[in-house]
Design a protein around this motif. Structure first.
Motif, short mmCIF file in Angstrom:
data_model
loop_
_atom_site.label_atom_id
_atom_site.label_comp_id
_atom_site.label_asym_id
_atom_site.label_seq_id
_atom_site.Cartn_x
_atom_site.Cartn_y
_atom_site.Cartn_z
N ILE A 50 20.16 24.98 -1.90
CA ILE A 50 21.45 24.96 -1.40
C ILE A 50 21.57 24.95 -0.02
N SER A 51 22.67 24.19 0.23
CA SER A 51 22.86 24.19 1.94
C SER A 51 23.38 25.47 2.26
N TRP A 52 23.54 25.62 3.70
CA TRP A 52 23.97 26.81 4.24
C TRP A 52 25.38 27.18 3.90
N SER A 53 26.18 26.29 3.58
CA SER A 53 27.68 26.68 3.49
C SER A 53 27.76 26.85 1.89
N GLY A 54 26.68 26.32 0.91
CA GLY A 54 26.90 26.32 -0.40
C GLY A 54 27.64 25.14 -0.99
N SER A 55 27.92 24.26 -0.14
CA SER A 55 28.70 23.04 -0.69
C SER A 55 27.96 22.12 -1.42
N SER A 56 26.61 22.03 -0.97
CA SER A 56 25.84 21.14 -1.65
C SER A 56 24.53 21.85 -2.49
N THR A 57 24.15 21.43 -3.52
CA THR A 57 23.08 21.73 -4.19
C THR A 57 22.06 20.63 -4.52
N TYR A 58 20.83 21.01 -5.02
CA TYR A 58 19.83 19.99 -5.37
C TYR A 58 19.12 20.44 -6.56
N TYR A 59 19.18 20.02 -7.89
CA TYR A 59 18.28 20.71 -8.64
C TYR A 59 17.06 19.93 -9.13
N ALA A 60 16.04 20.34 -9.46
CA ALA A 60 14.87 19.66 -10.16
C ALA A 60 15.41 19.44 -11.67
N ASP A 61 15.12 18.17 -12.17
CA ASP A 61 15.53 17.94 -13.56
C ASP A 61 15.05 18.81 -14.60
N SER A 62 14.00 19.59 -14.41
CA SER A 62 13.51 20.67 -15.36
C SER A 62 14.38 21.68 -15.54
N VAL A 63 15.14 21.73 -14.57
CA VAL A 63 16.24 23.05 -14.71
C VAL A 63 17.66 22.77 -14.62
N LYS A 64 18.09 21.48 -14.46
CA LYS A 64 19.46 21.17 -14.37
C LYS A 64 20.13 21.45 -15.64
N GLY A 65 21.41 22.15 -15.56
CA GLY A 65 21.90 22.62 -16.67
C GLY A 65 21.60 23.80 -17.19
N ARG A 66 20.49 24.45 -16.78
CA ARG A 66 20.16 25.82 -17.12
C ARG A 66 20.18 26.96 -16.02
#
Length: 121
Positions: A50-66
């Protein structure tokens, strides 16, 4: 900045856990934060960032949606909400902070000590 990960435990498949990454020493709002995990016998794996502001995130495919990452800069804490846990989520979970950038290929300068998550089937 010092990081302390907590919230791990032994749970059954399908339930939820929330991990916390609390910072001390410096304000966490100056840093992008990532969560990684290391399963027994495996390499460390990127989970989410997660970015410092919380405005951007990046998920691994294995956990996306969970899994969902969030942060409360007023509390100097980043959270990882983990839902629908699976046995393959069993690992030691680490949080890490970077001065610039978020994602799997960022050079994170600061690391917490890790918290164990064990999911039984």
């Amino acid at each position: 900045v010092q990081l302390q990960a907590s919230g791990g435990g032994l749970v059954q498949a399908g339930v939820s856990l929330r991990l916390s990454c609390a910072a001390s020493g410096r304000t966490l709002s100056n840093y992008d934060v990532g969560w990684f995990r290391r399963a027994p016998g495996k390499e460390r794996e990127f989970v989410v960032a997660i970015s410092w502001s919380g405005s951007s995130t990046y998920y691994a495919d294995s956990v996306k949606g969970r899994f969902t990452i969030s942060r409360d800069n007023a509390k100097n804490t980043v959270y990882l909400q983990m839902n629908s846990l699976k046995p393959e989520d069993t690992a030691i979970y680490y949080c890490a902070a970077a001065k610039s950038g978020w994602g799997p290929k960022v050079a994170y300068e600061f690391w917490g000590q890790g918290t164990q998550v064990t999911v039984s089937s």
